[in-house]
Design an enzyme around this catalytic site. Structure first.
Site, mmCIF file in Angstrom:
data_model
loop_
_atom_site.group_PDB
_atom_site.id
_atom_site.type_symbol
_atom_site.label_atom_id
_atom_site.label_comp_id
_atom_site.label_asym_id
_atom_site.label_seq_id
_atom_site.Cartn_x
_atom_site.Cartn_y
_atom_site.Cartn_z
ATOM 1 N N ARG A 40 -6.231 11.238 -30.307
ATOM 2 C CA ARG A 40 -6.823 9.956 -29.893
ATOM 3 C C ARG A 40 -8.250 9.973 -30.396
ATOM 4 O O ARG A 40 -9.049 10.828 -29.996
ATOM 5 C CB ARG A 40 -6.781 9.807 -28.369
ATOM 6 C CG ARG A 40 -7.681 8.685 -27.870
ATOM 7 C CD ARG A 40 -7.432 8.312 -26.428
ATOM 8 N NE ARG A 40 -6.145 7.645 -26.284
ATOM 9 C CZ ARG A 40 -5.767 6.979 -25.203
ATOM 10 N NH1 ARG A 40 -6.591 6.885 -24.171
ATOM 11 N NH2 ARG A 40 -4.584 6.408 -25.142
ATOM 12 N N HIS A 77 -2.071 1.568 -31.741
ATOM 13 C CA HIS A 77 -1.620 2.385 -30.608
ATOM 14 C C HIS A 77 -0.079 2.411 -30.653
ATOM 15 O O HIS A 77 0.598 1.827 -29.805
ATOM 16 C CB HIS A 77 -2.127 1.767 -29.297
ATOM 17 C CG HIS A 77 -2.101 2.691 -28.126
ATOM 18 N ND1 HIS A 77 -1.656 4.006 -28.204
ATOM 19 C CD2 HIS A 77 -2.458 2.497 -26.823
ATOM 20 C CE1 HIS A 77 -1.757 4.567 -27.012
ATOM 21 N NE2 HIS A 77 -2.230 3.676 -26.154
ATOM 22 N N GLN A 85 2.195 3.522 -27.654
ATOM 23 C CA GLN A 85 2.260 2.477 -26.630
ATOM 24 C C GLN A 85 3.297 1.425 -27.016
ATOM 25 O O GLN A 85 4.114 0.997 -26.188
ATOM 26 C CB GLN A 85 0.874 1.822 -26.495
ATOM 27 C CG GLN A 85 0.821 0.716 -25.469
ATOM 28 C CD GLN A 85 1.005 1.232 -24.060
ATOM 29 O OE1 GLN A 85 0.286 2.115 -23.629
ATOM 30 N NE2 GLN A 85 1.980 0.693 -23.332
ATOM 31 N N ASP A 113 -4.307 -7.086 -22.577
ATOM 32 C CA ASP A 113 -5.010 -5.799 -22.549
ATOM 33 C C ASP A 113 -6.469 -6.092 -22.198
ATOM 34 O O ASP A 113 -6.906 -7.256 -22.235
ATOM 35 C CB ASP A 113 -4.877 -5.124 -23.936
ATOM 36 C CG ASP A 113 -5.490 -3.729 -23.988
ATOM 37 O OD1 ASP A 113 -5.758 -3.136 -22.931
ATOM 38 O OD2 ASP A 113 -5.714 -3.229 -25.123
ATOM 39 N N CYS A 163 -0.717 -2.519 -21.141
ATOM 40 C CA CYS A 163 -0.673 -1.083 -21.466
ATOM 41 C C CYS A 163 -1.382 -0.233 -20.424
ATOM 42 O O CYS A 163 -1.120 0.954 -20.320
ATOM 43 C CB CYS A 163 -1.279 -0.856 -22.842
ATOM 44 S SG CYS A 163 -2.979 -1.422 -22.973
ATOM 45 N N ARG A 197 6.190 5.539 -21.524
ATOM 46 C CA ARG A 197 5.394 6.332 -22.475
ATOM 47 C C ARG A 197 6.008 7.723 -22.588
ATOM 48 O O ARG A 197 6.128 8.274 -23.674
ATOM 49 C CB ARG A 197 3.936 6.443 -21.987
ATOM 50 C CG ARG A 197 3.143 5.148 -21.991
ATOM 51 C CD ARG A 197 2.914 4.641 -23.406
ATOM 52 N NE ARG A 197 2.201 5.597 -24.236
ATOM 53 C CZ ARG A 197 0.873 5.792 -24.237
ATOM 54 N NH1 ARG A 197 0.108 5.056 -23.457
ATOM 55 N NH2 ARG A 197 0.305 6.695 -25.043
HETATM 56 N N1 NVA Z 1 -7.280 -1.456 -26.153
HETATM 57 C C1 NVA Z 1 -7.533 -0.408 -25.190
HETATM 58 C C2 NVA Z 1 -6.266 0.327 -24.882
HETATM 59 C C3 NVA Z 1 -6.405 1.454 -23.903
HETATM 60 C C4 NVA Z 1 -5.130 2.187 -23.674
HETATM 61 C C5 NVA Z 1 -8.608 0.522 -25.710
HETATM 62 O O1 NVA Z 1 -8.603 0.828 -26.911
HETATM 63 O O2 NVA Z 1 -9.463 0.921 -24.930
HETATM 64 N N1 CP Z 2 -2.149 2.984 -22.182
HETATM 65 C C1 CP Z 2 -2.827 4.124 -22.431
HETATM 66 O O1 CP Z 2 -2.864 4.625 -23.568
HETATM 67 O O2 CP Z 2 -3.401 4.673 -21.335
HETATM 68 P P1 CP Z 2 -4.419 5.903 -21.294
HETATM 69 O O3 CP Z 2 -5.694 5.435 -21.949
HETATM 70 O O4 CP Z 2 -4.575 6.219 -19.844
HETATM 71 O O5 CP Z 2 -3.816 7.040 -22.075
#
Ligand code: NVA
Ligand code: CP
Length: 318
Positions: free
Chosen positions: A115, A142, A145, A237, A277, A305
Site C-alpha cells: 500500500r 484499489h 477492493q 467513498d 469500501c 476482502r
Molecule cells: N479512497 C480512499 C480509500 C481508502 C480505503 C483512500 O485512498 O484513502
Molecule cells: N477499504 C480499505 O482498504 O480499508 P483499509 O484502509 O482499512 O485497509
C-alpha cells in the site's frame, strides 16, 4: 456472470496484481470462482492449506484496518504466514532504493503486498521483484477492493453483467478500480463527480477500451440524481482520500451535493444495494440512514476482502 459458473482452467501463477486492467474478464471471473469456493469451504470449517510454508511480505506506507487484517488472516487460513513491514522500520524508509528492496525481499518471501501513495512505486517494485506484487491501494487504484465489491454484488444480486452500478463522489482510486472491474464483467457503470474531482481521463480511456471488448457501458455524469436513476448499486467513498486530508474543508464544499442520502436514493431501483469500501465519514459522503439502513451491505463487503484476497493469493503464489 451467474453464480453457477463453470470451473475454468486458468493459470495465474507468478502474475502481479497491480490493476484489473491487466486482467482479462476470464481471469477475473476465475478469481471470483475461487473466492466463492474458498468462502464456502471456510464457512463449512474445511481447511484450505494451499500456501503451507509460504510467506507474504506486507508493506504499508499508509494506515489500514481491513487490508492489513484480511491479508494477514487470509495467509494464516491458507496455511502460510504474513509479515507486516512498515517503511518506518524497513531501510526503504531511510532511502534504500526500491530496486534493492524488491530484489532482496523476493529472495525471502513468496509474494509482496504494497500500500503506497504513488502507483509508480508499486510498478517499480513489480519491475524488480521476481515474486508476485499485489497492489493494496495506491493513489490510482484499489483492485483488491474492487474484487471484494464484485463478489459482494454477485452474492446479493446473483449476477453482475447488465447491472447498473453508480459511483457518486470523488473520482479517486476506488472509482478507477470500480470502473475497471465493472467494464471487465459487463456492467453499466456511471461515475458522478463534481467538476475538478473527475476520474483520471487516461484511466477512463483505458477502461473504455476494456468496456468495448465486453459490451459494458461506462459513462460520466455531473448530476448525481440523473446518475443514480434506476441504479442497482450505489457506491461512494470518502471525499478526502489518504494524502488529501489537507483539502478536507474545500472538498466538503465542492462535494456536498454528492452525499448519498434518502433524497438521492429515491431515484435508484427499489432494491438497490449500497456499498462503501470503508472507512466512512457518516454525514459527509453518506448519511447515517443510508449506510446503516436496509440497503447497505458494507460489512459483507468488508468480509469479502478476506475471501477475494485469499483467491488472489492462492492463485498467484507459486
Ligand atoms: N479512497 C480512499 C480509500 C481508502 C480505503 C483512500 O485512498 O484513502
Ligand atoms: N477499504 C480499505 O482498504 O480499508 P483499509 O484502509 O482499512 O485497509
Amino acid at each position: 456472470m451467474e453464480q453457477t459458473i463453470e470451473k475454468s482452467e486458468i493459470d495465474l501463477k507468478g502474475l502481479d496484481f497491480l490493476t484489473l486492467l491487466d486482467y482479462s474478464p476470464q481471469q477475473i471471473k476465475h478469481l471470483l470462482e475461487v473466492a466463492i469456493d474458498l468462502k464456502a469451504k471456510q464457512k463449512q470449517g474445511e481447511q484450505t492449506p494451499m500456501l503451507q510454508g509460504k510467506s507474504l511480505g506486507m508493506i504499508f506506507e499508509n494506515a489500514s484496518t481491513r487490508t492489513r487484517v484480511s491479508f494477514e488472516v487470509g495467509m494464516t487460513q491458507l496455511g502460510g504466514h504474513a509479515l507486516f513491514l512498515s517503511p518506518r522500520d524497513l531501510q526503504i524508509g531511510r532511502g534504500e532504493p526500491i530496486k534493492d528492496t524488491a530484489n532482496v525481499l523476493a529472495r525471502y518471501v513468496d509474494a509482496i503486498m504494497i500500500r503506497t501513495n504513488s502507483h509508480e512505486t508499486v510498478e517499480e517494485f513489480a519491475q524488480y521483484s521476481s515474486v508476485p506484487v499485489i497492489n493494496a491501494l495506491t493513489d490510482l487504484y484499489h483492485p483488491c477492493q474492487a474484487m471484494a465489491d464484485l463478489l459482494t454484488v454477485l452474492e446479493h444480486k446473483g449476477k453482475l453483467a447488465g447491472l447498473k452500478l453508480v459511483y457518486v463522489g470523488d473520482g479517486n482510486n476506488v472509482a478507477h478500480s470500480l470502473l475497471a472491474a465493472g467494464a471487465k464483467v459487463g456492467m453499466d457503470v456511471v461515475v458522478s463527480t463534481p467538476k475538478g474531482y473527475e476520474v483520471d481521463p487516461v484511466i477512463f480511456a483505458k477502461v473504455q477500451d476494456a468496456a468495448n471488448e465486453t459490451g459494458a457501458t461506462i459513462s460520466l455524469c455531473t448530476d448525481p440524481k440523473e446518475a443514480v436513476k434506476d441504479a442497482d448499486v450505489i457506491y461512494t467513498d470518502v471525499w478526502a482520500s489518504m494524502g488529501f486530508e489537507a483539502e478536507q474543508h474545500e472538498r466538503e464544499q465542492a462535494l456536498k451535493a454528492y452525499q448519498v442520502n434518502e433524497e438521492l436514493v429515491q431515484h435508484a431501483k427499489q432494491d438497490f444495494l449500497f456499498l462503501h469500501c470503508l472507512p466512512a465519514h457518516r454525514g459527509e459522503e453518506v448519511s447515517d440512514t443510508i449506510i446503516d439502513g436496509g440497503h447497505s451491505v458494507i460489512y459483507d463487503q468488508a468480509e469479502n476482502r478476506l475471501h477475494a484476497q485469499k483467491a488472489i493469493l492462492a492463485s498467484l503464489i507459486r
